[in-house]
Motif scaffolding. Structure first.
Motif, PDB file in Angstrom:
ATOM      1  N   LYS A 115       9.389 -33.769  21.962  1.00 45.80           N
ATOM      2  CA  LYS A 115       8.269 -33.409  21.511  1.00 45.80           C
ATOM      3  C   LYS A 115       8.457 -32.364  20.491  1.00 45.80           C
ATOM      4  N   MET A 116       8.117 -32.737  19.153  1.00 42.66           N
ATOM      5  CA  MET A 116       8.645 -31.863  18.078  1.00 42.66           C
ATOM      6  C   MET A 116       7.545 -31.772  16.915  1.00 42.66           C
ATOM      7  N   PHE A 159       0.786 -32.856   9.021  1.00 50.55           N
ATOM      8  CA  PHE A 159       2.150 -32.311   9.512  1.00 50.55           C
ATOM      9  C   PHE A 159       1.650 -30.977  10.255  1.00 50.55           C
ATOM     10  N   GLN A 160       2.000 -30.975  11.550  1.00 51.26           N
ATOM     11  CA  GLN A 160       1.264 -30.012  12.563  1.00 51.26           C
ATOM     12  C   GLN A 160       2.363 -29.710  13.434  1.00 51.26           C
ATOM     13  N   GLY A 161       2.455 -28.213  13.924  1.00 54.47           N
ATOM     14  CA  GLY A 161       3.533 -27.845  14.823  1.00 54.47           C
ATOM     15  C   GLY A 161       3.191 -28.187  16.144  1.00 54.47           C
ATOM     16  N   VAL A 162       4.098 -27.762  17.117  1.00 59.73           N
ATOM     17  CA  VAL A 162       4.009 -28.022  18.669  1.00 59.73           C
ATOM     18  C   VAL A 162       2.868 -27.583  19.476  1.00 59.73           C
ATOM     19  N   MET A 163       2.253 -26.512  18.968  1.00 55.71           N
ATOM     20  CA  MET A 163       1.376 -26.147  19.775  1.00 55.71           C
ATOM     21  C   MET A 163      -0.234 -26.713  19.334  1.00 55.71           C
ATOM     22  N   GLY A 173      11.229 -23.268  19.740  1.00 47.89           N
ATOM     23  CA  GLY A 173      12.068 -22.608  20.967  1.00 47.89           C
ATOM     24  C   GLY A 173      13.296 -23.763  20.923  1.00 47.89           C
ATOM     25  N   SER A 174      13.922 -23.452  22.130  1.00 49.51           N
ATOM     26  CA  SER A 174      15.304 -24.345  22.443  1.00 49.51           C
ATOM     27  C   SER A 174      14.904 -25.654  22.493  1.00 49.51           C
ATOM     28  N   GLY A 231       2.623 -23.647  24.626  1.00 46.65           N
ATOM     29  CA  GLY A 231       2.225 -22.462  24.911  1.00 46.65           C
ATOM     30  C   GLY A 231       2.701 -21.403  23.861  1.00 46.65           C
ATOM     31  N   GLY A 232       3.660 -21.616  23.035  1.00 43.26           N
ATOM     32  CA  GLY A 232       4.257 -20.862  22.147  1.00 43.26           C
ATOM     33  C   GLY A 232       5.265 -19.706  22.897  1.00 43.26           C
ATOM     34  N   GLN A 233       5.831 -19.040  22.030  1.00 38.31           N
ATOM     35  CA  GLN A 233       6.706 -17.797  22.453  1.00 38.31           C
ATOM     36  C   GLN A 233       6.092 -16.644  22.581  1.00 38.31           C
TER      37      GLN A 233
END
Length: 327
Positions: free
Chosen positions: A241-242, A198-202, A224-225, A208-210
């Motif tokens: 994409k999540m 399980f990985q995050g969107v980056m 983010g939104s 690019g991240g916040q």
């Protein structure tokens, strides 16, 4: 009937925009009566959205029809493939130009034909290839009986390779060596890529991240939104994409050139990267989108007739475990 001598006056109709809609459009009952009496309707005929051209036959959904479409589209290889173990990556140098060529080392480990799939019995042509070694005490009795009847040693990995017709079938028990693939030909490789969990969107999608400014505490790598405002339906669109599971799926790399082969060590050197970790199982087969540099040697005719199948079936009840060939 009106009485005799009655005089009718012609009264003009009001404009069309003042008339009710029921006076301008025919009712459904009138339309049904028109069709029932055989009068041609003014509506255009409805066409099949999947076959608009007249005179073309409809698509069949049977497995045999799907197989025939694959043959006509030339998407089935002529020969069977082989199984290999990915040993890692290295590089070789071109002596003439000095170019450094990255390549992947694939090793074939006792590839042998185990079983056949025929058009008459299964609806398609395929060759089952086994690789590796396995102790007979670690397999089930049905598998043990299958290997005993075919007179082949137990294999650790089994895989089917579909072929176009019976000309691509090899005899049961025949070994597939590294020289099965010619130097300079192109192959397609299929393997399971590395699973990342399980990985995050980056990491999964390259977001690019916040911003790293004030007010973004503990949300630098967050999504983010996700949804739109009122104009977009105030919902999250399907396919967004999540975060989620990353990797672990089957990956096909096409048109890899075979640089070198070694029969003694069972090594096939292909140009470029192949999916999967070191030690993973890789399927190698002739490329579908590239032609051979030279004509390959014709394979030996395989025994896929009724006599061969009857001989194998007769051995199922009388093959003891002691007759297993172990390497």
């Amino acid at each position: 009937m009106p009485p005799k001598g009655t005089v009718f006056l012609a009264v003009p109709l009001p404009p069309s925009f003042l008339l009710p809609r029921s006076c301008l459009q025919p009712s459904k009952r009138a339309a049904q009566q028109t069709r029932s009496f055989g009068i041609k309707s003014i509506e255009p005929p409805k066409l099949n959205p999947y076959n608009n051209a007249p005179g073309l036959p409809g698509l069949l959904s049977t497995p045999r029809a799907a197989y025939n479409r694959k043959i006509q589209a030339d998407v089935l290889p002529l020969r069977t493939g082989a199984l290999a173990i990915k040993k890692g990556m290295t590089a070789i140098y071109n002596q003439e130009t000095g170019e450094r060529i990255p390549c992947t080392v694939l090793q074939l480990d006792s590839n042998q034909v185990i079983h056949h799939k025929t058009m008459k019995e299964h609806g398609y042509w395929a060759v089952c290839v086994g690789m590796g070694r396995k102790d007979p005490k670690n397999i089930t009795k049905p598998e043990l009986g299958h290997f005993s009847a075919q007179e082949v040693p137990p294999k650790r990995y089994l895989q089917e390779f579909r072929v176009r017709d019976e000309m691509g079938m090899l005899s049961v028990g025949e070994q597939i060596k590294a020289s099965w693939f010619l130097d300079g030909q192109f192959v397609d490789t299929r393997a399971d890529c590395k699973g990342k969990g399980f990985q995050g969107v980056m990491k999964r999608w390259g977001f690019g991240g916040q911003p790293r400014s004030h007010g973004h505490s503990l949300s630098h790598r967050s999504l983010g939104s996700t949804g739109n405002g009122q104009g977009g339906g105030s919902r999250v669109y399907p396919g967004k994409k999540m975060p989620g599971r990353m990797g672990g799926q089957r990956v096909t790399v096409q048109n890899l050139k075979v640089l070198q082969t070694d029969d003694e060590k069972g090594i096939v050197l292909v140009n470029g990267a192949v999916a999967g970790p070191k030690g993973g199982v890789v399927m190698i087969q002739d490329a579908l989108k590239k032609a051979w540099p030279d004509a390959p040697p014709p394979p030996k005719p395989a025994k896929v007739a009724e006599e061969a199948r009857k001989a194998v079936g007769a051995k199922l009840g009388s093959a003891p475990q002691e007759k297993l060939k172990t390497e």
